[in-house]
Design an enzyme around this catalytic site. Structure first.
Site, short mmCIF file in Angstrom:
data_model
loop_
_atom_site.label_atom_id
_atom_site.label_comp_id
_atom_site.label_asym_id
_atom_site.label_seq_id
_atom_site.Cartn_x
_atom_site.Cartn_y
_atom_site.Cartn_z
N CYS A 31 0.72 -1.14 0.21
CA CYS A 31 -0.03 0.03 0.00
C CYS A 31 0.87 1.25 0.03
O CYS A 31 1.61 1.52 1.27
CB CYS A 31 -0.92 -0.01 1.29
SG CYS A 31 -1.95 1.26 1.22
N CYS A 50 -0.23 4.31 2.35
CA CYS A 50 -0.32 3.78 3.63
C CYS A 50 1.14 4.07 3.87
O CYS A 50 1.42 4.60 5.06
CB CYS A 50 -0.57 2.55 4.05
SG CYS A 50 -2.24 1.82 3.45
N ASP A 51 2.24 3.41 3.18
CA ASP A 51 3.51 3.52 3.67
C ASP A 51 4.61 4.36 2.90
O ASP A 51 5.63 4.40 3.12
CB ASP A 51 3.83 2.07 3.71
CG ASP A 51 3.15 1.14 4.52
OD1 ASP A 51 2.78 1.57 5.65
OD2 ASP A 51 2.62 0.00 4.35
#
Length: 306
Positions: free
Chosen positions: A134, A137-138
Site C-alpha cells: 500500500c 499507507c507507507d
C-alpha cells in the site's frame, strides 16, 4: 450444533466492522461482531498517518485497539469465531462458524480484502521493513529514497505515480513486455522523469540485512538496489464463503447500492470486501457506520417478526 439468535451479525473486525459495532451498540440492538482469526488489512501497516484526528499519525494496532475498546465501552459484544459459510435464503440469516451456529435478523459483511503477494524468499521477513502492499499507507516512509513497484496493471502504475511525488526514483518491475494498465496511466508514467521501467523481469527474492530491505534479486540475474518495494498485483476480497449467497462482481467484491445494501434484504456490506476502489480505513469506517444504521432501520421495520 446449537443455534444462537441475535438481531445483527457483523462479520469482521477491521475499521468497517468496528465502526458498525459502535453504531449498533449505541442503537441498543442485540449485535455480535465476529473477529475471526486473520486480522484486518490495516493490521499489516505499522503507522497510519492519514486517519483524521491523529496529528502525529497513529500505529495501526493502536488505532484498531482504540476502536475496539470504544465499541466495548458502548456495549458491543465480540465473538472469536471464523464464519465459514452462510445461508441467507430465509428470513433468519444463518451463519456457521468454526465453533457455533448463529441466526441473525440482519447481517453486516465487513470481511475486508487481502493483498496478493509474490510468495518469494524474503517477502515475509521484510514486510513492514521495506516491503509493502500500500503506497498510500507507507509511501511517506520512503521520502527521497529509491523504491520499486511490482506489477503491470492500473493499481501498479497508480502506485508508481503516487510514489513519484515522494521517492527520488521509482522503478516499475513487470514480468511482461507491456503493461495491462490503461493507456492514460501508461502515458502519465512515461512522462515522469523519476520513473524507470524494468520489463520482462520478475522479483526472485527480497534481500536485506535482516532489519531492512536493501535490494531485490531479479529473475534475470540482476539486482535492484531499493529501500522500499510495493507489491501491486491486486487484492482479493475475503468473500469466498459468500458465493451463491449474495451478488458478487467479477473480482469477488460484494455488490452494494449507495446505502450499503446487497441484493439480499437485511444483508449489508462495507469496507474493502465491497470496495475495490479506495481501500482506505477512513472510507471503510464511514461505510461501516452507514451499514449499521441501515441494518438498525431494517430490524426496526421488521418489528418482532423473527
Amino acid at each position: 450444533m446449537a443455534q444462537r439468535l441475535i438481531d445483527l451479525a457483523i462479520i469482521g473486525a477491521g475499521p468497517a466492522g468496528l465502526a458498525a459495532a459502535i453504531y449498533a451498540a449505541r442503537s441498543g440492538i442485540d449485535a455480535l461482531t465476529f473477529e475471526g482469526m486473520q486480522g484486518s488489512q490495516l493490521s499489516t501497516t505499522d503507522l497510519v498517518e492519514n486517519y483524521p484526528g491523529f496529528a502525529e499519525g497513529v500505529g495501526a494496532p493502536e488505532l484498531l485497539g482504540a476502536m475496539r475498546r470504544q465499541a466495548v465501552n458502548q456495549g458491543a459484544k465480540f465473538e472469536m469465531d471464523e464464519i465459514e459459510s452462510v445461508d441467507f435464503a430465509g428470513g433468519r440469516k444463518i451463519l456457521r462458524g468454526m465453533t457455533d451456529e448463529y441466526a441473525a435478523r440482519s447481517v453486516v459483511i465487513a470481511t475486508g480484502a487481502r493483498a496478493r503477494w509474490l510468495g518469494i524468499p524474503g517477502e515475509e521477513q521484510y514486510k513492514r521493513r521495506g516491503v509493502s502492499a500500500c503506497a498510500t499507507c507507507d509511501g511517506a516512509f520512503f521520502k527521497g529514497k529509491e523504491v520499486a513497484v511490482i506489477g503491470g496493471g492500473d493499481s501498479a502504475l497508480s502506485e508508481a505515480i503516487y510514489l513519484s511525488r515522494i521517492a527520488s526514483k521509482v522503478t516499475v518491475v513487470h514480468r511482461r513486455d507491456r503493461f495491462r494498465a490503461t493507456e492514460a496511466l501508461q502515458k502519465r508514467v512515461a512522462e515522469l522523469e523519476n520513473v524507470a521501467l524494468c520489463m520482462g523481469e520478475t522479483p526472485a527474492a527480497f534481500e536485506g540485512d535482516g532489519r531492512a530491505l536493501s535490494s531485490i534479486a531479479l529473475s534475470g540475474g540482476g539486482r535492484l538496489e531499493v529501500s522500499g518495494a510495493f507489491v501491486a498485483i491486486g487484492h482479493e476480497p475475503v468473500t469466498g464463503f459468500l458465493k451463491g449467497s449474495v451478488a458478487l462482481d467479477a473480482g469477488g467484491y460484494v455488490k452494494t447500492d449507495s446505502r450499503q445494501m446487497t441484493d439480499v434484504p437485511g444483508v449489508f456490506a462495507a469496507g474493502d470486501c465491497a470496495d475495490p476502489l479506495y481501500r482506505q480505513a477512513i472510507v471503510a469506517a464511514g461505510r461501516g457506520a452507514a451499514a449499521a444504521i441501515e441494518a438498525y432501520s431494517f430490524i426496526q421495520n421488521q418489528g418482532d417478526g423473527k
